[in-house]
Scaffold this motif. Structure first.
Motif, short mmCIF file in Angstrom:
data_model
loop_
_atom_site.label_atom_id
_atom_site.label_comp_id
_atom_site.label_asym_id
_atom_site.label_seq_id
_atom_site.Cartn_x
_atom_site.Cartn_y
_atom_site.Cartn_z
N GLU A 53 -7.14 -20.58 2.14
CA GLU A 53 -6.40 -19.98 1.33
C GLU A 53 -5.99 -18.54 2.15
O GLU A 53 -6.90 -18.19 2.78
CB GLU A 53 -7.23 -19.30 0.14
CG GLU A 53 -7.34 -20.36 -0.97
CD GLU A 53 -8.19 -19.94 -1.90
OE1 GLU A 53 -8.67 -18.82 -1.99
OE2 GLU A 53 -8.58 -20.95 -2.96
N LEU A 54 -4.85 -18.47 2.08
CA LEU A 54 -4.25 -17.28 2.94
C LEU A 54 -3.81 -16.03 1.93
O LEU A 54 -2.98 -16.58 0.98
CB LEU A 54 -3.37 -17.74 3.89
CG LEU A 54 -3.60 -18.67 5.08
CD1 LEU A 54 -2.49 -19.45 5.47
CD2 LEU A 54 -4.42 -17.88 6.06
N SER A 55 -3.76 -14.99 2.03
CA SER A 55 -3.03 -13.89 1.29
C SER A 55 -2.40 -12.84 2.28
O SER A 55 -3.00 -12.50 3.26
CB SER A 55 -4.10 -13.04 0.68
OG SER A 55 -4.92 -13.81 -0.33
N PHE A 56 -1.07 -12.66 2.02
CA PHE A 56 -0.46 -11.90 2.75
C PHE A 56 0.14 -10.68 2.02
O PHE A 56 -0.01 -10.64 0.61
CB PHE A 56 1.06 -12.59 3.16
CG PHE A 56 0.78 -13.71 3.93
CD1 PHE A 56 0.25 -13.65 5.16
CD2 PHE A 56 0.89 -15.26 3.23
CE1 PHE A 56 0.05 -14.87 5.79
CE2 PHE A 56 0.84 -16.15 3.95
CZ PHE A 56 0.27 -16.00 5.20
N PHE A 57 0.25 -9.57 2.73
CA PHE A 57 0.69 -8.02 1.97
C PHE A 57 2.35 -8.02 2.26
O PHE A 57 2.66 -8.12 3.37
CB PHE A 57 -0.09 -7.07 2.43
CG PHE A 57 0.34 -5.70 2.23
CD1 PHE A 57 0.23 -5.33 0.85
CD2 PHE A 57 1.17 -4.83 2.70
CE1 PHE A 57 0.73 -3.96 0.22
CE2 PHE A 57 1.52 -3.56 2.65
CZ PHE A 57 1.44 -3.06 1.33
N ALA A 58 2.88 -7.40 1.22
CA ALA A 58 4.26 -7.01 1.43
C ALA A 58 4.59 -5.82 0.39
O ALA A 58 3.92 -5.67 -0.61
CB ALA A 58 5.23 -8.08 0.94
N ASP A 59 5.19 -4.75 0.86
CA ASP A 59 5.48 -3.58 0.28
C ASP A 59 6.97 -3.29 -0.16
O ASP A 59 7.29 -2.50 -0.49
CB ASP A 59 4.97 -2.61 0.96
CG ASP A 59 5.39 -2.38 2.35
OD1 ASP A 59 6.42 -3.10 2.68
OD2 ASP A 59 4.81 -1.66 3.21
N GLY A 60 7.80 -4.18 0.51
CA GLY A 60 9.17 -3.94 -0.07
C GLY A 60 10.08 -3.15 1.08
O GLY A 60 11.07 -3.02 1.10
N LYS A 61 9.04 -2.75 2.11
CA LYS A 61 9.79 -1.84 3.00
C LYS A 61 9.30 -2.26 4.57
O LYS A 61 10.05 -2.92 5.22
CB LYS A 61 9.24 -0.58 2.68
CG LYS A 61 9.40 0.11 1.50
CD LYS A 61 8.89 1.41 1.27
CE LYS A 61 9.24 1.98 -0.02
NZ LYS A 61 8.17 2.97 -0.56
N ARG A 62 8.25 -1.96 4.87
CA ARG A 62 7.92 -2.29 6.13
C ARG A 62 7.04 -3.82 6.48
O ARG A 62 7.22 -4.41 7.37
CB ARG A 62 6.76 -1.43 6.43
CG ARG A 62 6.14 -1.56 8.16
CD ARG A 62 5.51 -0.41 8.53
NE ARG A 62 5.17 -0.75 9.92
CZ ARG A 62 4.18 0.39 10.66
NH1 ARG A 62 3.50 1.16 10.03
NH2 ARG A 62 4.21 0.21 12.08
N TYR A 63 6.19 -4.08 5.48
CA TYR A 63 5.62 -5.37 5.49
C TYR A 63 6.35 -6.59 4.55
O TYR A 63 6.73 -6.22 3.61
CB TYR A 63 4.06 -5.14 5.17
CG TYR A 63 3.29 -4.44 6.10
CD1 TYR A 63 2.89 -5.00 7.44
CD2 TYR A 63 3.31 -3.02 5.98
CE1 TYR A 63 2.30 -4.37 8.23
CE2 TYR A 63 2.66 -2.25 6.88
CZ TYR A 63 2.27 -2.91 8.09
OH TYR A 63 1.58 -2.22 9.09
N GLN A 64 6.28 -7.91 5.09
CA GLN A 64 6.91 -8.91 4.45
C GLN A 64 5.80 -10.26 4.78
O GLN A 64 5.56 -10.10 5.80
CB GLN A 64 8.12 -9.02 4.84
CG GLN A 64 8.90 -10.30 4.14
CD GLN A 64 10.50 -10.17 4.75
OE1 GLN A 64 10.92 -9.45 4.85
NE2 GLN A 64 10.79 -11.45 4.93
#
Length: 133
Positions: A53-64
């Motif tokens: 299982e992998l979890s990724f962060f996205a903030d709509g700005k810097r991270y995707q």
């Protein structure tokens, strides 16, 4: 400014935080111009594995989240893609779980090869979990 790679142990610390104000997870160094990056796990001994299982962060700005990823394991002949993966969902999603289930393999080392996102966006792996079948 050029960011150093985030500490690798933050992707295996058990914390699933998706808050922009609390830094958690691992990102490759921002100065790396390659369209791919990778994260490797050494399980310290050969183990039987049936899912990741992998979890990724996205903030709509810097991270995707990455555009795609390959799950590999080390064999005597080098790195090989884990065969017959059933992924849920099919394409990586941010701020949630990305699961890959596969017929059991025996391995000590696993590697995830990420493609994207395109700069200036960055990828952040919040957590990787490995499970026995």
């Amino acid at each position: 400014s050029a960011d150093a790679a985030a500490p690798v142990d933050q992707a295996i610390d058990g914390r699933l935080w998706f808050f922009p104000e609390i830094s958690n997870g691992w990102s490759p160094a921002a100065v790396d111009p390659s369209p791919t990056s990778w994260y490797m796990l050494d399980l310290r001994k050969v183990r039987t594995i049936g899912s990741v299982e992998l979890s990724f962060f996205a903030d709509g700005k810097r991270y995707q989240q990455p555009a795609s990823f390959l799950l590999q394991y080390r064999t005597d002949a080098g790195w090989r893609e884990i065969p017959m993966q059933q992924r849920t969902p099919q394409s990586p999603i941010p701020n949630g779980e990305n699961q890959a289930v596969f017929p059991s393999i025996r391995a000590q080392e696993l590697r995830v090869v990420f493609t994207g996102p395109v700069a200036p966006r960055r990828m952040r792996l919040i957590e990787i979990k490995v499970f026995a079948p």
